[in-house]
Enzyme design. Sequence first.
Site, PDB file in Angstrom:
ATOM      1  CG  ASP A  96       2.101   0.065   1.320  1.00 44.99           C
ATOM      2  OD1 ASP A  96       1.129   0.336   2.055  1.00 44.99           O
ATOM      3  OD2 ASP A  96       2.745   0.921   0.687  1.00 44.99           O
ATOM      4  NE  ARG A 151       8.162   0.903   3.932  1.00 43.72           N
ATOM      5  CZ  ARG A 151       7.057   0.245   3.641  1.00 43.72           C
ATOM      6  NH1 ARG A 151       6.683  -0.793   4.358  1.00 43.72           N
ATOM      7  NH2 ARG A 151       6.277   0.611   2.640  1.00 43.72           N
ATOM      8  CB  ALA A 168      -5.084   6.278   6.133  1.00 39.40           C
ATOM      9  CE  LYS A 222       2.141   3.201  -9.769  1.00 38.02           C
ATOM     10  NZ  LYS A 222       2.017   3.817  -8.443  1.00 38.02           N
ATOM     11  CD  GLU A 271       3.994  -2.709  -1.999  1.00 38.49           C
ATOM     12  OE1 GLU A 271       2.968  -2.282  -2.536  1.00 38.49           O
ATOM     13  OE2 GLU A 271       4.932  -1.963  -1.619  1.00 38.49           O
ATOM     14  CD  GLU A 301      24.030  -8.835  -5.990  1.00 43.97           C
ATOM     15  OE1 GLU A 301      23.960  -9.941  -6.551  1.00 43.97           O
ATOM     16  OE2 GLU A 301      25.092  -8.368  -5.542  1.00 43.97           O
ATOM     17  CB  THR A 305      16.590   5.197  -4.163  1.00 39.66           C
ATOM     18  OG1 THR A 305      16.429   3.788  -4.115  1.00 39.66           O
ATOM     19  CG2 THR A 305      17.064   5.703  -2.821  1.00 39.66           C
ATOM     20  CE  LYS A 331       2.784   3.578   3.603  1.00 40.01           C
ATOM     21  NZ  LYS A 331       3.671   3.390   2.459  1.00 40.01           N
TER      22      LYS A 331
HETATM   23  P1  0O2 Z   1       6.603   4.300   0.504  1.00 44.99           P
HETATM   24  O1  0O2 Z   1       7.097   5.486   1.244  1.00 44.99           O
HETATM   25  O2  0O2 Z   1       7.652   3.695  -0.334  1.00 44.99           O
HETATM   26  O3  0O2 Z   1       5.936   3.299   1.389  1.00 44.99           O
HETATM   27  P2  0O2 Z   1      -0.685   4.415  -4.656  1.00 44.99           P
HETATM   28  O4  0O2 Z   1      -2.149   4.465  -4.455  1.00 44.99           O
HETATM   29  O5  0O2 Z   1      -0.279   4.218  -6.107  1.00 44.99           O
HETATM   30  O6  0O2 Z   1       0.067   5.530  -4.005  1.00 44.99           O
HETATM   31  P3  0O2 Z   1      -0.659   1.666  -3.780  1.00 44.99           P
HETATM   32  O7  0O2 Z   1      -2.072   1.571  -4.192  1.00 44.99           O
HETATM   33  O8  0O2 Z   1      -0.308   1.140  -2.442  1.00 44.99           O
HETATM   34  O9  0O2 Z   1      -0.137   3.164  -3.864  1.00 44.99           O
HETATM   35  O10 0O2 Z   1       0.161   0.834  -4.808  1.00 44.99           O
HETATM   36  P4  0O2 Z   1       1.437   1.120  -5.660  1.00 44.99           P
HETATM   37  O11 0O2 Z   1       1.186   2.127  -6.699  1.00 44.99           O
HETATM   38  O12 0O2 Z   1       1.821  -0.235  -6.103  1.00 44.99           O
HETATM   39  O13 0O2 Z   1       2.544   1.715  -4.656  1.00 44.99           O
HETATM   40  C1  0O2 Z   1       3.083   0.987  -3.648  1.00 44.99           C
HETATM   41  C2  0O2 Z   1       4.502   1.412  -3.403  1.00 44.99           C
HETATM   42  O14 0O2 Z   1       5.260   1.292  -4.610  1.00 44.99           O
HETATM   43  C3  0O2 Z   1       4.698   2.850  -2.998  1.00 44.99           C
HETATM   44  O15 0O2 Z   1       4.457   2.987  -1.637  1.00 44.99           O
HETATM   45  C4  0O2 Z   1       6.165   3.058  -3.361  1.00 44.99           C
HETATM   46  O16 0O2 Z   1       7.029   2.430  -2.447  1.00 44.99           O
HETATM   47  C5  0O2 Z   1       6.255   2.313  -4.676  1.00 44.99           C
HETATM   48  N1  0O2 Z   1       5.916   3.225  -5.784  1.00 44.99           N
HETATM   49  C6  0O2 Z   1       4.786   3.223  -6.502  1.00 44.99           C
HETATM   50  N2  0O2 Z   1       4.829   4.185  -7.445  1.00 44.99           N
HETATM   51  C7  0O2 Z   1       6.012   4.799  -7.324  1.00 44.99           C
HETATM   52  C8  0O2 Z   1       6.652   5.882  -8.047  1.00 44.99           C
HETATM   53  O17 0O2 Z   1       6.123   6.466  -8.980  1.00 44.99           O
HETATM   54  N3  0O2 Z   1       7.889   6.241  -7.605  1.00 44.99           N
HETATM   55  C9  0O2 Z   1       8.539   5.598  -6.573  1.00 44.99           C
HETATM   56  N4  0O2 Z   1       9.750   6.031  -6.244  1.00 44.99           N
HETATM   57  N5  0O2 Z   1       7.953   4.600  -5.889  1.00 44.99           N
HETATM   58  C10 0O2 Z   1       6.715   4.197  -6.258  1.00 44.99           C
HETATM   59  P5  0O2 Z   1       4.166   4.409  -1.009  1.00 44.99           P
HETATM   60  O18 0O2 Z   1       3.232   4.234   0.135  1.00 44.99           O
HETATM   61  O19 0O2 Z   1       3.707   5.349  -2.070  1.00 44.99           O
HETATM   62  O20 0O2 Z   1       5.550   4.912  -0.512  1.00 44.99           O
END
Ligand code: 0O2
Length: 267
Positions: free
Chosen positions: A73, A46, A57, A113, A140, A41, A153, A48
């Site tokens: 990501d 973006r 990190a 989650k 990602e 859709e 969001t 990071k």
């Molecule tokens: P941003 O600002 O969106 O880039 P983690 O160790 O769990 O923090 P990991 O290992 O990279 O992160 O994997 P994961 O859990 O798949 O999370 C990757 C991204 O998924 C996050 O990037 C968020 O964009 C989204 N995400 C994961 N869990 C949540 C959640 O509980 N709520 C929301 N709103 N988004 C989530 P970043 O870097 O955390 O954030």
Amino acid sequence: MEIQLWKEILTPYELAVEELTLKFRHIMKEYKEADLYSPIEEVSGRVKKISSILEKAQKKNIPIDEIEENLQDIAGIRIICQFVEDIYDVVDIIKSRSDMRVIGEKDYISHQKESGYRSYHVIVEYKVETIKGHKTIPVEIQIRTMAMNFWATIEHSLQYKYRQGIPEHIRKRLNAASEAILKLDQEMSSIHGEIMDAQNSFTVKANIVADILNNLQSLYKVANKREIVKIQDEFYRIYQIGDLDQLQKFKKELDIIAEGYRAQVAR
Ligand code: 0O2
């Protein structure tokens, strides 16, 4: 690390995001041009922000010079779908492509989650060419419904507001909202099935009608015209009843008549 170096590091990620956003938008365009329903859709992407890279990190104890190998990501694509079923179609599209290789998957739809977050994540390897040469980087791809995106969001912005942790009473509300989103997606999926059924039977009916009219037209040229007009009237009567089975039966009978005439002409 100097800012100039960051710019160099991030250039391939920026290119990957630009290219992939364009490619996924093109998939949408192709579906629409072929009069087909697009499982995609909306697409956005973006890279990071440096501050978020550093923050992540630090949180994950990744040394600064190992960020690229350990953060998957830095480049992110978000694909929004109307229905949950579409998400899995998009995953299949990604898996079937030759310009990206899936190296990881996280199904936060079947395994929501703890926060209530739902989305499907696919990590792909993608090759870009810059003036410095080629580089294969991880990207990602987050795939979610409009409803899931709405929740994520809002929750994401609350995470920024409450850096020390979202208060319990808001968490509870977010969990309740996440349940409501799950229910909403399920309700929409049930309608989705009906829409697909309706579209399907519409196509079947349209094809039967086209076949009948073709046969009638051919027969009108070779057979007794009054007989054919009578058959045509019968067709309109059955068409008005709107029963697909009756229409199918009528088509078969007409096929036999047409076949008989064709055999006569061939003799
Ligand atoms: P941003 O600002 O969106 O880039 P983690 O160790 O769990 O923090 P990991 O290992 O990279 O992160 O994997 P994961 O859990 O798949 O999370 C990757 C991204 O998924 C996050 O990037 C968020 O964009 C989204 N995400 C994961 N869990 C949540 C959640 O509980 N709520 C929301 N709103 N988004 C989530 P970043 O870097 O955390 O954030």
